[in-house]
Design a protein around this motif. Structure first.
Motif, PDB file in Angstrom:
ATOM      1  N   PHE A 239     190.998  85.307 124.268  1.00 16.52           N
ATOM      2  CA  PHE A 239     189.952  84.626 123.518  1.00 16.52           C
ATOM      3  C   PHE A 239     190.057  84.886 122.018  1.00 16.52           C
ATOM      4  CE2 PHE A 239     188.463  85.367 127.788  1.00 16.52           C
ATOM      5  CZ  PHE A 239     187.854  84.181 128.134  1.00 16.52           C
ATOM      6  N   LEU A 240     191.054  85.696 121.615  1.00 19.11           N
ATOM      7  CA  LEU A 240     191.087  86.170 120.234  1.00 19.11           C
ATOM      8  C   LEU A 240     192.299  85.657 119.464  1.00 19.11           C
ATOM      9  CD1 LEU A 240     190.218  89.925 120.964  1.00 19.11           C
ATOM     10  CD2 LEU A 240     188.646  88.119 120.229  1.00 19.11           C
ATOM     11  N   ASN A 241     192.109  85.429 118.159  1.00 24.11           N
ATOM     12  CA  ASN A 241     193.278  85.130 117.323  1.00 24.11           C
ATOM     13  C   ASN A 241     193.945  86.457 116.937  1.00 24.11           C
ATOM     14  OD1 ASN A 241     192.003  86.227 115.044  1.00 24.11           O
ATOM     15  ND2 ASN A 241     191.059  84.270 114.507  1.00 24.11           N
ATOM     16  N   LYS A 242     195.044  86.344 116.186  1.00 18.58           N
ATOM     17  CA  LYS A 242     195.862  87.527 115.916  1.00 18.58           C
ATOM     18  C   LYS A 242     195.056  88.622 115.205  1.00 18.58           C
ATOM     19  CE  LYS A 242     200.640  88.377 114.823  1.00 18.58           C
ATOM     20  NZ  LYS A 242     200.604  89.353 113.725  1.00 18.58           N
ATOM     21  N   GLN A 243     194.320  88.199 114.181  1.00 18.65           N
ATOM     22  CA  GLN A 243     193.534  89.154 113.404  1.00 18.65           C
ATOM     23  C   GLN A 243     192.501  89.859 114.294  1.00 18.65           C
ATOM     24  OE1 GLN A 243     193.969  90.073 110.081  1.00 18.65           O
ATOM     25  NE2 GLN A 243     192.610  91.651 110.877  1.00 18.65           N
ATOM     26  N   GLU A 244     191.839  89.060 115.118  1.00 15.90           N
ATOM     27  CA  GLU A 244     190.812  89.638 116.006  1.00 15.90           C
ATOM     28  C   GLU A 244     191.438  90.587 117.028  1.00 15.90           C
ATOM     29  OE1 GLU A 244     187.668  85.843 115.968  1.00 15.90           O
ATOM     30  OE2 GLU A 244     189.454  85.794 117.237  1.00 15.90           O
ATOM     31  N   HIS A 261     181.695  99.637 126.103  1.00 14.38           N
ATOM     32  CA  HIS A 261     181.530  98.854 124.869  1.00 14.38           C
ATOM     33  C   HIS A 261     182.484  97.667 124.855  1.00 14.38           C
ATOM     34  CE1 HIS A 261     180.035 102.882 123.517  1.00 14.38           C
ATOM     35  NE2 HIS A 261     179.065 102.102 123.089  1.00 14.38           N
ATOM     36  N   PHE A 262     183.725  97.937 125.262  1.00 17.09           N
ATOM     37  CA  PHE A 262     184.716  96.853 125.244  1.00 17.09           C
ATOM     38  C   PHE A 262     184.365  95.777 126.285  1.00 17.09           C
ATOM     39  CE2 PHE A 262     187.480 100.523 123.781  1.00 17.09           C
ATOM     40  CZ  PHE A 262     187.295 100.218 122.436  1.00 17.09           C
ATOM     41  N   LYS A 263     183.781  96.223 127.378  1.00 10.80           N
ATOM     42  CA  LYS A 263     183.386  95.246 128.406  1.00 10.80           C
ATOM     43  C   LYS A 263     182.238  94.377 127.892  1.00 10.80           C
ATOM     44  CE  LYS A 263     184.927  97.722 132.521  1.00 10.80           C
ATOM     45  NZ  LYS A 263     184.537  98.460 133.721  1.00 10.80           N
ATOM     46  N   MET A 264     181.321  95.009 127.142  1.00 12.75           N
ATOM     47  CA  MET A 264     180.210  94.242 126.583  1.00 12.75           C
ATOM     48  C   MET A 264     180.738  93.199 125.602  1.00 12.75           C
ATOM     49  SD  MET A 264     176.978  96.702 126.309  1.00 12.75           S
ATOM     50  CE  MET A 264     177.031  97.098 124.605  1.00 12.75           C
ATOM     51  N   TYR A 265     181.724  93.624 124.836  1.00 13.99           N
ATOM     52  CA  TYR A 265     182.347  92.715 123.858  1.00 13.99           C
ATOM     53  C   TYR A 265     183.009  91.545 124.601  1.00 13.99           C
ATOM     54  CZ  TYR A 265     185.724  91.258 120.245  1.00 13.99           C
ATOM     55  OH  TYR A 265     186.486  90.545 119.358  1.00 13.99           O
ATOM     56  N   LEU A 266     183.747  91.866 125.681  1.00 16.94           N
ATOM     57  CA  LEU A 266     184.409  90.819 126.469  1.00 16.94           C
ATOM     58  C   LEU A 266     183.375  89.863 127.077  1.00 16.94           C
ATOM     59  CD1 LEU A 266     186.826  89.497 127.873  1.00 16.94           C
ATOM     60  CD2 LEU A 266     186.672  91.241 129.664  1.00 16.94           C
ATOM     61  N   ASP A 272     180.357  83.122 125.030  1.00 15.66           N
ATOM     62  CA  ASP A 272     180.367  82.217 123.872  1.00 15.66           C
ATOM     63  C   ASP A 272     181.417  81.118 124.034  1.00 15.66           C
ATOM     64  OD1 ASP A 272     178.434  83.767 122.845  1.00 15.66           O
ATOM     65  OD2 ASP A 272     179.683  84.752 121.317  1.00 15.66           O
ATOM     66  N   TYR A 273     182.583  81.513 124.527  1.00 13.96           N
ATOM     67  CA  TYR A 273     183.691  80.558 124.619  1.00 13.96           C
ATOM     68  C   TYR A 273     183.327  79.376 125.525  1.00 13.96           C
ATOM     69  CZ  TYR A 273     188.588  79.057 124.770  1.00 13.96           C
ATOM     70  OH  TYR A 273     189.762  78.353 124.647  1.00 13.96           O
TER      71      TYR A 273
END
Ligand code: ADP
Ligand code: TRP
Length: 319
Positions: A239-244, A261-266, A272-273
Protein backbone atom coordinates in the motif's frame (compact mmCIF):
# COMPACT_ATOMS: atom_id res chain seq x y z
CA UNK A 1 -6.26 -5.91 -28.43
CA UNK A 2 -9.34 -7.85 -27.49
CA UNK A 3 -8.80 -9.15 -23.97
CA UNK A 4 -11.21 -11.48 -22.18
CA UNK A 5 -11.34 -12.88 -18.71
CA UNK A 6 -13.80 -14.88 -16.62
CA UNK A 7 -14.01 -14.42 -12.87
CA UNK A 8 -15.25 -17.19 -10.62
CA UNK A 9 -17.88 -16.01 -8.11
CA UNK A 10 -16.28 -17.87 -5.26
CA UNK A 11 -16.57 -16.03 -1.98
CA UNK A 12 -14.88 -13.01 -0.53
CA UNK A 13 -12.01 -11.31 -2.30
CA UNK A 14 -8.75 -10.76 -0.46
CA UNK A 15 -5.85 -8.40 -0.97
CA UNK A 16 -3.83 -11.19 -2.65
CA UNK A 17 -6.50 -11.29 -5.36
CA UNK A 18 -6.37 -7.51 -5.64
CA UNK A 19 -2.60 -7.04 -5.93
CA UNK A 20 -2.08 -10.34 -7.76
CA UNK A 21 -4.72 -9.98 -10.42
CA UNK A 22 -7.49 -7.36 -10.16
CA UNK A 23 -5.14 -4.38 -10.30
CA UNK A 24 -3.56 -5.60 -13.55
CA UNK A 25 -6.99 -6.19 -15.03
CA UNK A 26 -8.06 -2.65 -14.24
CA UNK A 27 -4.95 -1.29 -15.94
CA UNK A 28 -5.84 -3.16 -19.13
CA UNK A 29 -9.20 -1.39 -19.43
CA UNK A 30 -7.86 1.85 -20.85
CA UNK A 31 -5.93 0.61 -23.86
CA UNK A 32 -7.78 -2.56 -24.82
CA UNK A 33 -11.22 -3.83 -25.62
CA UNK A 34 -11.88 -5.68 -22.38
CA UNK A 35 -14.54 -8.35 -21.97
CA UNK A 36 -15.09 -9.49 -18.41
CA UNK A 37 -17.73 -11.87 -17.10
CA UNK A 38 -18.73 -13.58 -13.90
CA UNK A 39 -18.29 -17.29 -14.63
CA UNK A 40 -21.40 -18.64 -12.92
CA UNK A 41 -21.75 -21.66 -15.26
CA UNK A 42 -18.24 -22.68 -14.27
CA UNK A 43 -19.06 -22.17 -10.61
CA UNK A 44 -21.81 -24.80 -10.98
CA UNK A 45 -19.10 -27.46 -10.95
CA UNK A 46 -18.44 -26.72 -7.29
CA UNK A 47 -21.60 -25.16 -5.88
CA UNK A 48 -25.00 -26.86 -5.77
CA UNK A 49 -26.59 -24.31 -3.47
CA UNK A 50 -28.70 -22.16 -5.81
CA UNK A 51 -29.37 -19.31 -3.40
CA UNK A 52 -25.70 -19.13 -2.49
CA UNK A 53 -24.52 -19.20 -6.11
CA UNK A 54 -26.93 -16.41 -7.00
CA UNK A 55 -25.79 -14.29 -4.07
CA UNK A 56 -22.11 -15.02 -4.77
CA UNK A 57 -22.56 -13.93 -8.39
CA UNK A 58 -24.13 -10.64 -7.32
CA UNK A 59 -21.45 -10.14 -4.70
CA UNK A 60 -18.71 -10.78 -7.25
CA UNK A 61 -20.31 -8.34 -9.70
CA UNK A 62 -20.62 -5.67 -6.98
CA UNK A 63 -17.04 -6.29 -5.88
CA UNK A 64 -15.47 -5.97 -9.31
CA UNK A 65 -17.54 -2.93 -10.23
CA UNK A 66 -16.74 -1.16 -7.01
CA UNK A 67 -13.02 -1.91 -7.40
CA UNK A 68 -12.99 -0.20 -10.75
CA UNK A 69 -14.40 -2.22 -13.64
CA UNK A 70 -16.03 0.46 -15.72
CA UNK A 71 -19.06 -0.90 -17.62
CA UNK A 72 -18.68 1.91 -20.15
CA UNK A 73 -15.09 0.96 -20.95
CA UNK A 74 -15.34 -2.83 -20.58
CA UNK A 75 -18.12 -5.21 -21.51
CA UNK A 76 -19.09 -6.74 -18.17
CA UNK A 77 -21.74 -9.42 -17.84
CA UNK A 78 -22.98 -12.55 -16.12
CA UNK A 79 -21.95 -15.63 -18.13
CA UNK A 80 -25.41 -17.23 -18.01
CA UNK A 81 -26.99 -14.12 -19.58
CA UNK A 82 -25.33 -14.96 -22.91
CA UNK A 83 -26.47 -18.50 -23.61
CA UNK A 84 -24.80 -18.77 -27.01
CA UNK A 85 -21.74 -19.90 -25.10
CA UNK A 86 -23.45 -23.19 -24.23
CA UNK A 87 -24.36 -23.81 -27.85
CA UNK A 88 -20.78 -23.23 -28.91
CA UNK A 89 -19.61 -25.49 -26.07
CA UNK A 90 -21.49 -28.40 -27.63
CA UNK A 91 -20.20 -27.65 -31.10
CA UNK A 92 -16.62 -27.42 -29.84
CA UNK A 93 -17.03 -30.73 -28.03
CA UNK A 94 -16.93 -32.45 -31.43
CA UNK A 95 -13.44 -31.07 -31.91
CA UNK A 96 -12.10 -31.93 -28.48
CA UNK A 97 -10.12 -35.15 -28.26
CA UNK A 98 -10.62 -37.02 -24.98
CA UNK A 99 -6.86 -37.10 -24.45
CA UNK A 100 -6.69 -33.31 -24.42
CA UNK A 101 -9.06 -33.17 -21.46
CA UNK A 102 -7.55 -36.20 -19.75
CA UNK A 103 -4.26 -34.34 -19.56
CA UNK A 104 -5.76 -31.26 -17.83
CA UNK A 105 -3.92 -30.65 -14.53
CA UNK A 106 -6.79 -28.79 -12.98
CA UNK A 107 -9.15 -31.74 -13.54
CA UNK A 108 -6.62 -34.22 -12.17
CA UNK A 109 -6.00 -31.99 -9.11
CA UNK A 110 -9.70 -31.69 -8.37
CA UNK A 111 -10.21 -35.43 -8.58
CA UNK A 112 -7.16 -35.99 -6.36
CA UNK A 113 -8.75 -33.65 -3.81
CA UNK A 114 -11.80 -35.90 -3.69
CA UNK A 115 -14.27 -34.09 -5.97
CA UNK A 116 -16.56 -36.45 -7.86
CA UNK A 117 -15.50 -37.06 -11.43
CA UNK A 118 -18.47 -35.82 -13.42
CA UNK A 119 -18.79 -34.66 -16.99
CA UNK A 120 -19.11 -30.99 -16.06
CA UNK A 121 -15.80 -31.03 -14.26
CA UNK A 122 -14.19 -32.99 -17.08
CA UNK A 123 -15.46 -30.74 -19.85
CA UNK A 124 -14.85 -27.48 -17.94
CA UNK A 125 -12.04 -26.49 -20.35
CA UNK A 126 -14.38 -26.85 -23.36
CA UNK A 127 -16.81 -24.35 -21.85
CA UNK A 128 -13.87 -22.09 -21.14
CA UNK A 129 -12.77 -22.48 -24.78
CA UNK A 130 -16.27 -21.46 -25.86
CA UNK A 131 -16.06 -18.36 -23.64
CA UNK A 132 -12.81 -17.41 -25.27
CA UNK A 133 -13.49 -18.30 -28.91
CA UNK A 134 -17.02 -16.91 -29.11
CA UNK A 135 -15.63 -13.40 -28.75
CA UNK A 136 -12.56 -13.65 -31.02
CA UNK A 137 -10.36 -13.14 -28.00
CA UNK A 138 -6.70 -12.40 -28.61
CA UNK A 139 -5.38 -12.23 -25.06
CA UNK A 140 -6.51 -14.04 -21.90
CA UNK A 141 -4.89 -12.72 -18.70
CA UNK A 142 -4.68 -15.64 -16.29
CA UNK A 143 -3.00 -17.03 -13.21
CA UNK A 144 -0.49 -19.85 -13.82
CA UNK A 145 -3.08 -22.54 -13.02
CA UNK A 146 -5.20 -21.49 -16.00
CA UNK A 147 -2.53 -21.40 -18.73
CA UNK A 148 -3.22 -24.95 -19.79
CA UNK A 149 -6.92 -24.16 -20.23
CA UNK A 150 -6.07 -21.35 -22.66
CA UNK A 151 -3.78 -23.73 -24.54
CA UNK A 152 -6.65 -26.21 -24.79
CA UNK A 153 -8.84 -23.43 -26.25
CA UNK A 154 -6.12 -22.71 -28.79
CA UNK A 155 -5.82 -26.40 -29.74
CA UNK A 156 -9.57 -26.66 -30.22
CA UNK A 157 -9.59 -23.46 -32.33
CA UNK A 158 -6.82 -24.87 -34.53
CA UNK A 159 -8.73 -28.10 -35.09
CA UNK A 160 -11.88 -26.23 -36.05
CA UNK A 161 -9.98 -23.90 -38.37
CA UNK A 162 -8.34 -26.89 -40.06
CA UNK A 163 -11.77 -28.26 -40.85
CA UNK A 164 -13.79 -25.15 -41.62
CA UNK A 165 -11.27 -22.51 -42.55
CA UNK A 166 -10.35 -19.48 -40.47
CA UNK A 167 -13.33 -19.32 -38.14
CA UNK A 168 -11.64 -18.66 -34.82
CA UNK A 169 -8.98 -16.23 -33.64
CA UNK A 170 -6.18 -18.09 -31.84
CA UNK A 171 -5.99 -16.86 -28.24
CA UNK A 172 -2.84 -16.47 -26.12
CA UNK A 173 -2.53 -16.58 -22.34
CA UNK A 174 -0.89 -13.62 -20.65
CA UNK A 175 0.63 -14.31 -17.27
CA UNK A 176 1.92 -11.40 -15.30
CA UNK A 177 5.30 -12.73 -14.21
CA UNK A 178 6.25 -9.58 -12.29
CA UNK A 179 3.46 -9.99 -9.78
CA UNK A 180 4.88 -11.19 -6.50
CA UNK A 181 3.00 -13.61 -4.30
CA UNK A 182 1.16 -11.77 -1.54
CA UNK A 183 1.77 -13.40 1.83
CA UNK A 184 -1.07 -14.24 4.19
CA UNK A 185 -1.39 -13.71 7.92
CA UNK A 186 0.70 -16.85 8.57
CA UNK A 187 3.45 -15.99 6.10
CA UNK A 188 2.36 -18.60 3.50
CA UNK A 189 0.74 -17.54 0.19
CA UNK A 190 -2.48 -15.70 0.94
CA UNK A 191 -5.33 -17.95 -0.16
CA UNK A 192 -8.90 -18.49 0.92
CA UNK A 193 -8.22 -22.20 1.14
CA UNK A 194 -5.53 -21.56 3.79
CA UNK A 195 -7.82 -19.24 5.80
CA UNK A 196 -5.00 -16.72 6.11
CA UNK A 197 -6.57 -13.86 4.19
CA UNK A 198 -7.14 -10.17 4.73
CA UNK A 199 -10.42 -9.50 2.98
CA UNK A 200 -11.09 -6.39 0.94
CA UNK A 201 -14.68 -5.92 2.04
CA UNK A 202 -14.40 -7.22 5.60
CA UNK A 203 -16.27 -5.36 8.36
CA UNK A 204 -14.05 -3.26 10.65
CA UNK A 205 -14.30 -5.94 13.30
CA UNK A 206 -13.28 -8.79 11.00
CA UNK A 207 -10.50 -6.73 9.46
CA UNK A 208 -9.09 -6.01 12.88
CA UNK A 209 -9.26 -9.68 13.78
CA UNK A 210 -7.56 -10.76 10.56
CA UNK A 211 -4.78 -8.21 10.98
CA UNK A 212 -4.22 -8.97 14.64
CA UNK A 213 -3.80 -12.65 13.72
CA UNK A 214 -0.72 -11.89 11.57
CA UNK A 215 2.18 -13.95 12.87
CA UNK A 216 5.17 -11.97 14.14
CA UNK A 217 8.24 -12.86 16.19
CA UNK A 218 8.67 -12.03 19.85
CA UNK A 219 11.20 -9.17 19.71
CA UNK A 220 10.39 -6.92 22.70
CA UNK A 221 8.75 -3.56 22.06
CA UNK A 222 11.77 -1.38 22.78
CA UNK A 223 14.23 -3.33 20.56
CA UNK A 224 14.94 -2.68 16.85
CA UNK A 225 13.08 -5.07 14.57
CA UNK A 226 13.81 -6.62 11.24
CA UNK A 227 11.32 -5.52 8.60
CA UNK A 228 12.64 -7.79 5.84
CA UNK A 229 10.94 -10.96 7.01
CA UNK A 230 8.06 -9.38 8.93
CA UNK A 231 4.64 -10.41 7.63
CA UNK A 232 3.11 -7.10 8.73
CA UNK A 233 5.71 -5.14 6.76
CA UNK A 234 5.42 -7.37 3.72
CA UNK A 235 1.69 -6.78 3.54
CA UNK A 236 1.89 -3.06 4.41
CA UNK A 237 4.43 -2.36 1.66
CA UNK A 238 1.82 -3.17 -1.00
CA UNK A 239 0.00 0.00 0.00
CA UNK A 240 3.06 2.24 0.25
CA UNK A 241 5.23 4.20 -2.16
CA UNK A 242 9.01 4.03 -1.91
CA UNK A 243 9.35 6.92 0.53
CA UNK A 244 6.62 5.55 2.78
CA UNK A 245 8.26 2.12 2.73
CA UNK A 246 11.54 3.68 3.85
CA UNK A 247 9.77 5.55 6.62
CA UNK A 248 8.25 2.34 7.88
CA UNK A 249 11.60 0.54 7.67
CA UNK A 250 13.10 3.31 9.80
CA UNK A 251 10.41 2.81 12.44
CA UNK A 252 11.26 -0.91 12.57
CA UNK A 253 14.98 -0.21 12.89
CA UNK A 254 14.58 2.44 15.56
CA UNK A 255 12.82 0.24 18.13
CA UNK A 256 10.38 1.63 20.68
CA UNK A 257 7.30 0.40 18.79
CA UNK A 258 5.77 -3.05 19.04
CA UNK A 259 4.11 -5.16 16.35
CA UNK A 260 0.78 -3.99 17.70
CA UNK A 261 1.62 -0.48 16.50
CA UNK A 262 2.57 -1.70 13.05
CA UNK A 263 -0.61 -3.75 12.86
CA UNK A 264 -2.66 -0.68 13.76
CA UNK A 265 -0.89 1.22 11.01
CA UNK A 266 -1.61 -1.61 8.52
CA UNK A 267 -5.23 -1.64 9.61
CA UNK A 268 -5.55 2.05 8.70
CA UNK A 269 -3.78 1.51 5.39
CA UNK A 270 -6.16 -1.24 4.31
CA UNK A 271 -9.22 0.62 5.54
CA UNK A 272 -8.29 3.86 3.77
CA UNK A 273 -7.20 2.19 0.55
CA UNK A 274 -10.50 0.37 0.07
CA UNK A 275 -12.81 2.86 1.80
CA UNK A 276 -14.53 4.24 -1.28
CA UNK A 277 -14.72 0.81 -2.97
CA UNK A 278 -16.30 -0.62 0.18
CA UNK A 279 -18.85 2.13 0.25
CA UNK A 280 -19.74 1.54 -3.41
CA UNK A 281 -19.83 -2.25 -2.84
CA UNK A 282 -22.39 -1.86 -0.07
CA UNK A 283 -24.45 0.56 -2.15
CA UNK A 284 -24.56 -1.87 -5.06
CA UNK A 285 -25.46 -4.85 -2.89
CA UNK A 286 -28.29 -2.84 -1.37
CA UNK A 287 -29.54 -2.02 -4.83
CA UNK A 288 -29.72 -5.34 -6.72
CA UNK A 289 -31.96 -3.76 -9.38
CA UNK A 290 -29.16 -1.38 -10.35
CA UNK A 291 -26.64 -4.20 -10.31
CA UNK A 292 -28.82 -6.28 -12.62
CA UNK A 293 -29.30 -3.31 -14.92
CA UNK A 294 -25.52 -2.91 -15.26
CA UNK A 295 -25.10 -6.64 -15.94
CA UNK A 296 -27.89 -6.60 -18.52
CA UNK A 297 -26.33 -3.61 -20.25
CA UNK A 298 -23.10 -5.63 -20.56
CA UNK A 299 -24.93 -8.80 -21.63
CA UNK A 300 -26.70 -6.93 -24.45
CA UNK A 301 -23.33 -5.84 -25.85
CA UNK A 302 -21.79 -9.29 -25.42
CA UNK A 303 -24.83 -10.92 -27.05
CA UNK A 304 -24.44 -8.79 -30.14
CA UNK A 305 -20.90 -10.08 -30.70
CA UNK A 306 -21.92 -13.64 -29.80
CA UNK A 307 -24.92 -13.69 -32.15
CA UNK A 308 -22.98 -12.47 -35.12
CA UNK A 309 -20.24 -15.05 -34.50
CA UNK A 310 -22.80 -17.86 -34.16
CA UNK A 311 -24.41 -16.87 -37.49
CA UNK A 312 -21.10 -17.52 -39.23
CA UNK A 313 -20.68 -20.81 -37.40
CA UNK A 314 -24.22 -22.03 -38.27
CA UNK A 315 -23.49 -21.41 -41.90
CA UNK A 316 -20.30 -23.48 -41.81
CA UNK A 317 -21.68 -26.43 -39.90
CA UNK A 318 -25.12 -26.55 -41.46
CA UNK A 319 -27.36 -25.71 -38.54
P1 ADP B 1 -7.42 -18.29 -3.73
O1 ADP B 1 -6.03 -18.88 -3.65
O2 ADP B 1 -7.72 -17.43 -2.54
O3 ADP B 1 -8.48 -19.35 -3.97
P2 ADP B 1 -7.85 -17.68 -6.47
O4 ADP B 1 -7.19 -18.95 -6.88
O5 ADP B 1 -9.33 -17.56 -6.60
O6 ADP B 1 -7.43 -17.33 -4.96
O7 ADP B 1 -7.14 -16.49 -7.24
C1 ADP B 1 -7.75 -15.56 -8.08
C2 ADP B 1 -6.67 -14.69 -8.69
O8 ADP B 1 -5.93 -13.99 -7.67
C3 ADP B 1 -5.62 -15.48 -9.48
O9 ADP B 1 -5.31 -14.75 -10.65
C4 ADP B 1 -4.42 -15.55 -8.58
O10 ADP B 1 -3.23 -15.59 -9.30
C5 ADP B 1 -4.53 -14.27 -7.76
N1 ADP B 1 -4.03 -14.52 -6.40
C6 ADP B 1 -4.64 -15.25 -5.43
N2 ADP B 1 -3.91 -15.28 -4.30
C7 ADP B 1 -2.79 -14.56 -4.54
C8 ADP B 1 -1.63 -14.23 -3.76
N3 ADP B 1 -1.50 -14.63 -2.52
N4 ADP B 1 -0.67 -13.47 -4.35
C9 ADP B 1 -0.81 -13.04 -5.63
N5 ADP B 1 -1.87 -13.32 -6.42
C10 ADP B 1 -2.85 -14.08 -5.89
N1 TRP C 1 -11.51 -20.99 -15.17
C1 TRP C 1 -11.29 -19.63 -14.75
C2 TRP C 1 -10.89 -19.63 -13.25
O1 TRP C 1 -11.16 -20.57 -12.54
C3 TRP C 1 -12.52 -18.79 -14.95
C4 TRP C 1 -12.88 -18.69 -16.40
C5 TRP C 1 -13.97 -19.24 -17.00
C6 TRP C 1 -12.14 -18.03 -17.41
N2 TRP C 1 -13.98 -18.94 -18.33
C7 TRP C 1 -12.88 -18.19 -18.62
C8 TRP C 1 -10.95 -17.30 -17.40
C9 TRP C 1 -12.40 -17.66 -19.83
C10 TRP C 1 -10.49 -16.78 -18.60
C11 TRP C 1 -11.22 -16.96 -19.81
O2 TRP C 1 -10.33 -18.65 -12.78
Amino acid sequence: MRVLTGLQPSGDLHIGNYFGSIKQMLNLQDDNQMLIFIANYHALTSNFNGAELKQNSLKAAAAFLSLGIDPNKSIFWLQSDVKEVLELYWILSQFTPMGLLERAHSYKDKIAKGLNANHGLFSYPVLMAADILLFDTQIVPVGKDQIQHVEIARDIALKVNNTWGEIFTLPSAKVNEEVAVVVGTDGAKMSKSYKNTIDIFASEKVLKKQISSIKTDSTPLEEPKSWQDCNVYNIAKLFLNKQEQENLQARYQKGGEGYGHFKMYLNDLVKDYFASAKNEYENLLNNPAKLKEILEFGASKAKKIAKSKMEKIYEKIGL
